[in-house]
Design an enzyme around this catalytic site. Structure first.
Site, PDB file in Angstrom:
ATOM      1  CB  ALA A  82      72.729  16.108  16.415  1.00 44.34           C
ATOM      2  CE  LYS A  83      69.029  12.386  22.662  1.00 42.63           C
ATOM      3  NZ  LYS A  83      69.796  11.366  21.937  1.00 42.63           N
TER       4      LYS A  83
END
Lengths: 290, 290
Positions: A95-96
């Site tokens: 997802a960063k």
């Protein structure tokens, strides 16, 4: 890792225009494109998990590829995560994410925790770990950990990524010495708590495309699980990753996406057979490193 | 900005446990908590837009708050974006995304572009701009711009954020001089293209909580739209933001969330009236700066 004798994480970043044959079989003949594409994407991911999963310890779901299909894409994401779990795989949400504390809490609730509402708690994706960006600093990461930890989930912080642009900021030399990414590594060590195995619940993403940094990354983050993307399509070689496993076999997780999913390109074999063979080849190569 | 005489962006980061009265009126009596909460969240956001929107130029949707409600949350996100658009507001997706090029493309498709699929193109959220993280460097940002630009959308890059942790990495002094955030600012200037107004399609997030950096940020990014969070609840003061507007009135967008949405706390007034009054106060204060 010990039980499955695998450090391989299966990367799933489905492109609706490049799915395995048969993925569209259960797609309804009519309906909004997003809904139809999401059904096909979920079927594609399930088939990959069934084929290559047995050689892997986890599945890494690239959230961007699901989000671009809107709400049906988010449903597909949950379905694929559930399928991976049923196949005995750890679920990594790629997802960063990174935001100020109050929003970071919401992201962690979405991925690994639950959200209290007047209508009852809303469960998140149930990921075993998710990736996060360190640009906003310690408080932003701490807010993620605060939700992830009681849920038994890990946070994998971008430290030195696998792309060419990693040099633009991450490798800048600091006035006090060392490149920027080493400060991100220090945040990882600072925030992580060790469990029974000695490994900590805050880990790091360190690209396999720059193995020259791996020994230093391990020294700065002795207990961290290092997620190692970039093997295969991006040019990284599993043989160069030994420093990641020096302290603990589960200290490195080798993630590969396109090189497994599209292993049959040009080979002419069935994608499932080729994917399994490539995942197994990667598994054996990493396991042999110790 | 000129037409509405406003540089105020209405921040929407709904907490299902703290919604405006009446938000639950249209919630079905039964059903999954996520679905019910999403209906209430959407109603809450629509009410805020109706109340405070006329004093604003845009609405900033915090994606984390919708994602934590899963697929129904993503549906609510799209509904709120549509409602904001119908109210004449620009839609800013506060997503803070950043990933390697191929995944960055997918994120930009999700937020501002469209995704080609064998079942027809899937439209994204249709945002006029979205926020992005620079940690992965130039190639990752360029991939976002490549999708956003033909869609007429802007990319707002985190440069110097409003939270205390901004000091941990963003303010580190580089060996070659200057703090890290100035390199992120250089990427913004490098990637942006100016339109008729002289403003560029790549902008920056610069926290209103550290106005001492604002003149320098403007000098490094002369044509960039600066999104200025942190006024109100986080302690920033609109009076300190003049450098953002020096070149162009639309060169700064003042975003406020909790200070507008929960303006009535303690005051005892109706939330809609208080929200409109606070948005109008902020509008006038910013407009007076030139």
């Amino acid at each position: 890792v010990a039980r499955r004798e695998s450090q391989v994480v299966l990367g799933l970043d489905p492109d609706p225009a490049r799915l395995w044959p048969g993925s569209a079989d259960a797609v309804p003949a009519e309906g909004p494109p997003a809904k139809r594409a999401a059904v096909a994407v979920a079927a594609h991911c399930r088939a990959i998990i069934d084929a290559a999963g047995p050689a892997c310890v986890g599945a890494k779901l690239q959230l961007a590829c699901f989000e671009r299909l809107g709400a049906p894409g988010w449903d597909a994401l949950a379905a694929v995560a559930s399928h991976a779990r049923d196949a005995g795989l750890l679920v990594l949400a790629d997802a960063k994410r990174g935001d100020i504390a109050v929003s970071a809490t919401a992201y962690a609730q979405a991925l690994a925790g639950a959200t209290p509402t007047p209508f009852g708690p809303v469960a998140g994706l149930g990921a075993d770990a998710f990736t996060a960006s360190p640009y906003l600093g310690r408080d932003a990461l701490a807010a993620l950990v605060e939700v992830a930890r009681p849920a038994g989930a890990g946070v994998l912080v971008l430290v030195r990524t696998s792309n060419p642009g990693a040099r633009d900021l991450q490798e800048l030399a600091l006035a006090d010495g060392g490149p920027l990414w080493e400060r991100a590594a220090a945040l990882v060590t600072d925030l992580g708590e060790a469990g029974e195995t000695g490994l900590t619940d805050v880990g790091a993403v360190v690209g396999a495309t720059a193995p020259e940094h791996l020994a230093r990354a391990r020294a700065l983050m002795p207990g961290a699980v290092l997620l190692l993307p970039g093997v295969g399509a991006q040019g990284g070689r599993v043989e160069d990753l030994a420093p990641a496993f020096a302290e603990h076999r589960a200290g490195g997780l080798v993630t590969a996406s396109r090189s497994i999913v599209h292993a049959d390109t040009g080979g002419g074999g069935a994608p499932a057979t080729s994917a399994r063979a490539e995942a197994e080849r990667l598994r054996a190569a990493a396991w042999a490193l110790g």
